[in-house]
Design a protein around this motif. Sequence first.
Motif, short mmCIF file in Angstrom:
data_model
loop_
_atom_site.label_atom_id
_atom_site.label_comp_id
_atom_site.label_asym_id
_atom_site.label_seq_id
_atom_site.Cartn_x
_atom_site.Cartn_y
_atom_site.Cartn_z
N GLY A 183 0.36 2.59 11.70
CA GLY A 183 -0.23 2.55 10.37
C GLY A 183 0.80 2.91 9.31
N GLU A 236 6.20 -4.22 -1.05
CA GLU A 236 5.73 -5.44 -1.73
C GLU A 236 4.85 -5.11 -2.91
N VAL A 280 4.11 2.57 9.51
CA VAL A 280 5.06 1.47 9.35
C VAL A 280 4.45 0.38 8.47
N TRP A 281 3.18 0.09 8.76
CA TRP A 281 2.50 -0.95 7.98
C TRP A 281 2.48 -0.57 6.50
N THR A 305 6.06 -0.88 4.97
CA THR A 305 6.56 -2.24 4.79
C THR A 305 5.75 -2.99 3.73
N HIS A 306 4.46 -2.68 3.64
CA HIS A 306 3.66 -3.42 2.67
C HIS A 306 3.66 -2.76 1.30
#
Lengths: 259, 398
Positions: A228, A238, A230-231, A234-235
Amino acid sequence: MSKALLYDATLCIGCKQCEQACAEKNQLPYNETVAGEERQSDHKFTVVLSKGDKFMRRMCMNCQDPACASVCPVGAMHKTAAGPVIYEESRCMGCRYCMVACPFGVPKYEWSKVLPRVQKCTMCADRVQAGKPTACAEACPTGATKFGERDELIKEAEQRLHDNPGKYVNHVYGLTEVGGTSVLMLSSVPFEEFGFPAELTRDPLPLLTYRVLSRIPDFVPLGGILLGGVWWITHRREEVAAAEAQESAEKEARKARKK
Amino acid sequence: MKFRLTFWKAVLIALLAAAAYATVVRFAQGLGRSTNLSDQFPWGLWIGFDVLCGVMLAAGGFTLTAAVHIFNLQRLKPIVRPTVLTAFLGYVLVCVALMFDLGRPYRIWHPLVMRNPHSVMFEVAYCVMLYTSVLALEFSPIVLERFRLERPLKIIRKALIPLVILGVILSTLHQSSLGTLYLIMPNKLHPFWYTPLLPVFFFLSAIAVGLAMTIFESSMSAKHFGRQLELPILQELGRVLLVVLAVYGILRIEDLVHRGVLQQLFAGAYQRYETLLFLLELVLALAAPLALLAFRRVRSSPGGLYLAAVLVVLGFITNRLNVSITGMESSAGLHYIPRWTELAVTGGIIASGFAMFGLAVKYLPIFPADEPLPAREEPQKAVGGNVVGEAIPEHAGD
Ligand code: SF4
Ligand code: SF4
């Protein structure tokens, strides 16, 4: 207290009365042909092997911490407090992991049947429950197979080793093998010669898998949080980029309006 | 559409027919008469190949969903669908194979209510069951899109990230647990393969095979369905594969040295039979692909990547068969060779995998060209009733 069997190969005369008693108890056919078979199978739970004038009995060792029970996904194999390792056919789905895992290669399968069961010696669990000795111990004419309290039988076995130096291999087989078994053995011939696995660990085998399995409860939440995280990282990048882009666009727009 | 009998279709039909006959034999006559399994050798081809290799070959599903959805490697996105499809089919087929192997297949649900949490098999059963459901959900948007079911589609998309995370955790658990299965047999499994690191090796090799299968599939699809992935994606996969293989290789060699196996091997302490298969495995799975991928020229050419991928897949199939069959033979005191029925069932299972993949590719929007891009790129805009539906372009060929 937990019961056990003590088999002393030097007292055994190879009469195979135990084989016959076992077959009767478990309602298996017993005749000349079966008596001649030298392998445990779905219709022969114990065998008396011979080499010259030496004998050896093989059967389920009814381990203290049995591999078969530990690996069975549905708990069909089960160590009872009294000693016997029993099998509940109605649970078994026939994955045969117990057969693969048993260090002594004991559980056998009814290969010829369409709906097979696992078969093995269950140390006459019903008789033991009722306070009786196993059928084989009762049938043994020489006392080579003796039934009793495990603790007392261990003392007796050690006494026999002590009193007869040089007569036996200096080892009670089953005392420490895979954490101990409810069948103890004495012999004048090395056990490996009759197919017993040598160099078994003193630790119960189930420990080997349990060490890994016991980490799962920690791993699941940790893994979840990690993934979770890492997600999110990485997001997030953005999102930040998008937000910044929007902000600067708005600034531009405001500037443009002011002018 | 008219049905045309091509060579491959004929092969498929022949394999399926043989498997159908073998199925009748298996269930009418029992395991004893339909397999070469015995008390000495209770696990054979169906466990060794169909289950161990099957689960491994389907590992692309979790590897790729993690890369794209968790690590945000958007470049790999176009291949998520074919990979999830393969994984889903793979797991379904593993379950089918289990029905053949279990002595009493109608009790396959027993672990649901009769639990033994100390059993690795129990854990594998649970993970496989749950993960197959997760894969079905991950795959479902493709079917839902095809039939334009908006509401469930929206729910699934919202739940996608938690689903992917759950899938990765479940996969990590059972991929490694298939190795843990063998930890309880230190006296039975040959020292070439018995190591406390079995779970780690099974997990790492599953990732390697997942990547290799994705490369392999892409090339196959190019041949048979005229659809191929862009080269940069394949190259990226090749690079990751190289890293995973290198890590696996270093650990594996270290483990062999640490346990004294390599020293013994050079001293000639082992039987020819096991040694040959052990070396074959190391060459196919490690030495050859590592050597190939180490060259930039090979790593960037589709042909080179394809070759390396095939080697990795074959190498680790050899590895799983070595652990489950070769490594168990000396303690069992026999050589196990599968009976024709076992081979026919396995062949049929592979064939139906290919057939189902072919059908799915034909009728569902699996490959990039079919993807309804607008709806997928901006799911947050798809709030109103059938915006998504309108965004889906007519699917060519239906
Ligand atoms: S000898 Fe084998 S079958 Fe018997 S209790 Fe021990 S592990 Fe189970
Ligand atoms: S074959 Fe039956 S008893 Fe043996 S491990 Fe499997 S389910 Fe348990």
